[in-house]
Design a protein around this motif. Structure first.
Motif, PDB file in Angstrom:
ATOM      1  N   ALA A 138      13.698   8.346  11.740  1.00 56.64           N
ATOM      2  CA  ALA A 138      13.606   6.907  11.521  1.00 56.64           C
ATOM      3  C   ALA A 138      13.301   6.594  10.054  1.00 56.64           C
ATOM      4  CB  ALA A 138      12.542   6.307  12.433  1.00 56.64           C
ATOM      5  N   ILE A 139      12.415   7.373   9.447  1.00 57.91           N
ATOM      6  CA  ILE A 139      12.092   7.152   8.029  1.00 57.91           C
ATOM      7  C   ILE A 139      13.314   7.403   7.153  1.00 57.91           C
ATOM      8  CG2 ILE A 139      10.744   8.063   6.104  1.00 57.91           C
ATOM      9  CD1 ILE A 139       8.426   8.411   7.982  1.00 57.91           C
ATOM     10  N   PHE A 140      14.054   8.471   7.449  1.00 61.40           N
ATOM     11  CA  PHE A 140      15.246   8.765   6.647  1.00 61.40           C
ATOM     12  C   PHE A 140      16.304   7.674   6.814  1.00 61.40           C
ATOM     13  CE2 PHE A 140      13.943  13.406   7.060  1.00 61.40           C
ATOM     14  CZ  PHE A 140      13.401  13.423   5.790  1.00 61.40           C
ATOM     15  N   ILE A 141      16.452   7.139   8.036  1.00 63.67           N
ATOM     16  CA  ILE A 141      17.429   6.059   8.252  1.00 63.67           C
ATOM     17  C   ILE A 141      17.019   4.806   7.476  1.00 63.67           C
ATOM     18  CG2 ILE A 141      18.369   4.494   9.992  1.00 63.67           C
ATOM     19  CD1 ILE A 141      18.289   6.814  11.978  1.00 63.67           C
ATOM     20  N   VAL A 142      15.715   4.458   7.564  1.00 69.97           N
ATOM     21  CA  VAL A 142      15.236   3.280   6.825  1.00 69.97           C
ATOM     22  C   VAL A 142      15.396   3.495   5.324  1.00 69.97           C
ATOM     23  CG1 VAL A 142      13.187   1.912   6.294  1.00 69.97           C
ATOM     24  CG2 VAL A 142      13.662   2.585   8.652  1.00 69.97           C
ATOM     25  N   LEU A 143      15.119   4.713   4.848  1.00 75.27           N
ATOM     26  CA  LEU A 143      15.275   5.014   3.419  1.00 75.27           C
ATOM     27  C   LEU A 143      16.730   4.890   2.988  1.00 75.27           C
ATOM     28  CD1 LEU A 143      14.119   6.072   0.735  1.00 75.27           C
ATOM     29  CD2 LEU A 143      14.451   8.403   1.604  1.00 75.27           C
ATOM     30  N   ALA A 144      17.648   5.417   3.822  1.00 71.89           N
ATOM     31  CA  ALA A 144      19.071   5.323   3.474  1.00 71.89           C
ATOM     32  C   ALA A 144      19.545   3.871   3.476  1.00 71.89           C
ATOM     33  CB  ALA A 144      19.891   6.153   4.457  1.00 71.89           C
ATOM     34  N   CYS A 145      19.129   3.093   4.474  1.00 75.16           N
ATOM     35  CA  CYS A 145      19.539   1.685   4.539  1.00 75.16           C
ATOM     36  C   CYS A 145      18.972   0.891   3.366  1.00 75.16           C
ATOM     37  CB  CYS A 145      19.092   1.075   5.869  1.00 75.16           C
ATOM     38  SG  CYS A 145      19.927   1.763   7.311  1.00 75.16           S
ATOM     39  N   ALA A 146      17.679   1.093   3.072  1.00 78.89           N
ATOM     40  CA  ALA A 146      17.072   0.367   1.955  1.00 78.89           C
ATOM     41  C   ALA A 146      17.725   0.740   0.630  1.00 78.89           C
ATOM     42  CB  ALA A 146      15.571   0.648   1.919  1.00 78.89           C
ATOM     43  N   SER A 147      18.038   2.016   0.443  1.00 78.86           N
ATOM     44  CA  SER A 147      18.693   2.440  -0.793  1.00 78.86           C
ATOM     45  C   SER A 147      20.086   1.849  -0.907  1.00 78.86           C
ATOM     46  CB  SER A 147      18.764   3.978  -0.830  1.00 78.86           C
ATOM     47  OG  SER A 147      17.484   4.546  -0.752  1.00 78.86           O
ATOM     48  N   SER A 148      20.799   1.801   0.221  1.00 82.36           N
ATOM     49  CA  SER A 148      22.143   1.216   0.202  1.00 82.36           C
ATOM     50  C   SER A 148      22.096  -0.266  -0.140  1.00 82.36           C
ATOM     51  CB  SER A 148      22.818   1.425   1.562  1.00 82.36           C
ATOM     52  OG  SER A 148      22.915   2.799   1.867  1.00 82.36           O
ATOM     53  N   VAL A 149      21.146  -0.988   0.438  1.00 81.72           N
ATOM     54  CA  VAL A 149      21.019  -2.422   0.145  1.00 81.72           C
ATOM     55  C   VAL A 149      20.677  -2.641  -1.324  1.00 81.72           C
ATOM     56  CG1 VAL A 149      19.632  -4.473   0.626  1.00 81.72           C
ATOM     57  CG2 VAL A 149      20.435  -3.040   2.504  1.00 81.72           C
ATOM     58  N   ILE A 150      19.765  -1.829  -1.866  1.00 81.18           N
ATOM     59  CA  ILE A 150      19.382  -1.973  -3.278  1.00 81.18           C
ATOM     60  C   ILE A 150      20.563  -1.692  -4.197  1.00 81.18           C
ATOM     61  CG2 ILE A 150      17.921  -0.990  -5.097  1.00 81.18           C
ATOM     62  CD1 ILE A 150      15.771  -0.564  -2.971  1.00 81.18           C
ATOM     63  N   LEU A 151      21.314  -0.633  -3.899  1.00 78.13           N
ATOM     64  CA  LEU A 151      22.472  -0.309  -4.740  1.00 78.13           C
ATOM     65  C   LEU A 151      23.557  -1.361  -4.622  1.00 78.13           C
ATOM     66  CD1 LEU A 151      22.717   3.553  -4.125  1.00 78.13           C
ATOM     67  CD2 LEU A 151      21.901   2.377  -6.169  1.00 78.13           C
ATOM     68  N   TRP A 152      23.785  -1.876  -3.401  1.00 79.34           N
ATOM     69  CA  TRP A 152      24.819  -2.909  -3.214  1.00 79.34           C
ATOM     70  C   TRP A 152      24.427  -4.183  -3.948  1.00 79.34           C
ATOM     71  CZ3 TRP A 152      24.607  -7.667  -0.660  1.00 79.34           C
ATOM     72  CH2 TRP A 152      25.842  -8.303  -0.481  1.00 79.34           C
ATOM     73  N   ALA A 153      23.138  -4.550  -3.882  1.00 75.43           N
ATOM     74  CA  ALA A 153      22.699  -5.761  -4.571  1.00 75.43           C
ATOM     75  C   ALA A 153      22.738  -5.595  -6.084  1.00 75.43           C
ATOM     76  CB  ALA A 153      21.290  -6.131  -4.107  1.00 75.43           C
ATOM     77  N   SER A 154      22.488  -4.376  -6.564  1.00 72.40           N
ATOM     78  CA  SER A 154      22.472  -4.175  -8.015  1.00 72.40           C
ATOM     79  C   SER A 154      23.866  -4.181  -8.626  1.00 72.40           C
ATOM     80  CB  SER A 154      21.781  -2.853  -8.346  1.00 72.40           C
ATOM     81  OG  SER A 154      22.530  -1.757  -7.832  1.00 72.40           O
ATOM     82  N   MET A 155      24.895  -3.913  -7.807  1.00 72.90           N
ATOM     83  CA  MET A 155      26.264  -3.878  -8.336  1.00 72.90           C
ATOM     84  C   MET A 155      26.756  -5.262  -8.748  1.00 72.90           C
ATOM     85  SD  MET A 155      27.950  -1.138  -5.687  1.00 72.90           S
ATOM     86  CE  MET A 155      29.609  -1.415  -6.326  1.00 72.90           C
ATOM     87  N   GLY A 156      26.226  -6.313  -8.166  1.00 74.33           N
ATOM     88  CA  GLY A 156      26.663  -7.662  -8.496  1.00 74.33           C
ATOM     89  C   GLY A 156      25.897  -8.296  -9.636  1.00 74.33           C
ATOM     90  N   ALA A 163      24.467  -7.925 -13.788  1.00 74.95           N
ATOM     91  CA  ALA A 163      24.675  -7.206 -15.051  1.00 74.95           C
ATOM     92  C   ALA A 163      23.498  -6.307 -15.379  1.00 74.95           C
ATOM     93  CB  ALA A 163      24.905  -8.212 -16.189  1.00 74.95           C
ATOM     94  N   TYR A 164      22.340  -6.704 -14.994  1.00 75.59           N
ATOM     95  CA  TYR A 164      21.130  -5.906 -15.258  1.00 75.59           C
ATOM     96  C   TYR A 164      20.582  -5.297 -13.961  1.00 75.59           C
ATOM     97  CZ  TYR A 164      21.403  -8.559 -19.590  1.00 75.59           C
ATOM     98  OH  TYR A 164      21.833  -9.112 -20.748  1.00 75.59           O
ATOM     99  N   GLY A 165      21.500  -4.956 -13.045  1.00 67.59           N
ATOM    100  CA  GLY A 165      21.070  -4.447 -11.740  1.00 67.59           C
ATOM    101  C   GLY A 165      20.312  -3.135 -11.827  1.00 67.59           C
ATOM    102  N   LEU A 166      20.746  -2.253 -12.741  1.00 64.11           N
ATOM    103  CA  LEU A 166      20.088  -0.955 -12.838  1.00 64.11           C
ATOM    104  C   LEU A 166      18.644  -1.070 -13.321  1.00 64.11           C
ATOM    105  CD1 LEU A 166      22.911   1.283 -14.350  1.00 64.11           C
ATOM    106  CD2 LEU A 166      22.072   1.246 -11.993  1.00 64.11           C
TER     107      LEU A 166
END
Length: 357
Positions: free
Chosen positions: A59-77, A79-82
């Motif tokens: 469950a922790i790994f799934i939450v970590l993967a989902c949270a990381s995916s959301v952060i990366l997806w939001a940062s792509m839109g 200019a200073y996402g990184l």
């Protein structure tokens, strides 16, 4: 004026409403049962999830993967996402690491418990931190330690009782043997009875020392004076001046010294030199070393030395090599004083050392 058959319509209306009420009652009872069954199932799955370490890690790994995916997806839109995505990922990863560390923390307590059991400290208990699979394992560890401790206590009590009861008939047998006329058989019998007496005494002493420090009777002891008591032909003393006085059990330290010196004399090669008994100052304590110049001990036998009834050379007779309790008693005396018996080949010879403080 009422119709003569109005009561039929009234009865029909009552039956209709009664059926509807029953149907509604059954529907409500069915919904309640379904909801109650779902509630029980949810509690059962929740309990299984809390008990299962693997399920919580997944469950922790799934939450970590989902949270990381959301952060990366939001940062792509942006200019200073990184600039904010990297710290956010580090924070999420740190939280996941902290949760995993908290879940596996009882493994460290289990490792400490296993180490304590290896040292023979069966009174140690592993704390049960979580009610999961590791908690069940810790509970089984504690139950195993309690069972082993009870078994050892029963064995110790039985051995003490038997050894104590054997001393009376052995003493009577020795008295009767001394009344026999002078002969070689009488001397051999007295020698065998003396060996039996020493064996019983050693067994009693080893079982008493099994309780550790609580078996000791501490007093001020001058180690130099005890070492000088072992002065005899074939023994060379090396004693540092101004050795400190220590709180020790005098009788049991005498037993340790006597056993080590006799063991060294038994295996020493006098042509190479005498047995060396050395007392050195070691900080606030004293280091005792007894060395002989005999053939030493095979390397594969060193880990077994100090175990009860173990002798490196099984072909030796009891008269030549004893019964294997001398070094075991020395080890118990050293451990009861908070030290340990160090045994090694000195090339040439064999060396036994104990540090008292």
């Amino acid at each position: 004026m009422n119709h003569p058959y109005d009561h039929r319509w009234r009865e029909r209306w009552q039956r209709k409403h009664l059926k509807r009420a029953r149907r509604m009652s059954r529907d409500w009872e069915y919904r309640w049962r379904v909801r109650h069954r779902w509630h029980q199932r949810w509690h059962r799955h929740h309990k299984h999830f809390k008990h299962s370490l693997g399920a919580r890690l997944i469950a922790i790994f799934i939450v970590l993967a989902c949270a990381s995916s959301v952060i990366l997806w939001a940062s792509m839109g942006s200019a200073y996402g990184l600039l904010w995505a990297v710290p956010a990922l580090l924070v999420v990863t740190g939280l996941a690491f902290g949760m995993i560390r908290h879940m596996v923390q009882p493994l460290h307590a289990l490792a400490q418990g296993a180490e304590a059991f290896r040292r023979g400290e069966f009174s140690h208990r592993v704390p049960i931190i979580h009610g999961d699979e590791i908690g069940d394992l810790a509970q089984r560890f504690n139950q195993m330690a309690a069972d082993i401790q009870a078994m050892l206590d029963g064995k110790r009590a039985l051995l003490l009782a038997i050894s104590h009861e054997l001393r009376s008939p052995l003493t009577r047998a020795r008295l009767h043997a001394e009344l026999v006329g002078e002969s070689g058989s009488r001397d051999a019998l007295l020698d065998e009875l003396a060996q039996m007496r020493d064996l019983i005494t050693a067994l009693l002493e080893s079982e008493r020392l099994g309780s550790g420090h609580s078996a000791l009777q501490l007093c001020e002891v001058d180690m130099a004076a005890l070492a000088r008591e072992q002065a005899q032909p074939g023994v060379e003393l090396h004693i540092d001046p101004d050795l400190p006085t220590l709180q020790l059990d005098r009788l049991r330290v005498q037993l340790l010294l006597r056993n080590l010196v006799h063991n060294a004399l038994r295996h020493n090669d006098a042509a190479r030199g005498p047995v060396q008994l050395t007392l050195q100052r070691a900080g606030a304590g004293v280091r005792l070393v007894v060395r002989d110049f005999g053939p030493g001990v095979p390397a594969e036998a060193l880990p077994q030395l100090g175990q009860p009834f173990y002798r490196p050379d099984v072909a030796r007779t009891r008269h030549e090599g004893g019964v294997g309790l001398g070094l075991s008693l020395c080890r118990l005396v050293a451990e009861a004083h908070g030290s340990r018996l160090e045994l090694r080949n000195a090339e040439p010879g064999f060396e036994a050392a104990v540090r008292f403080s």
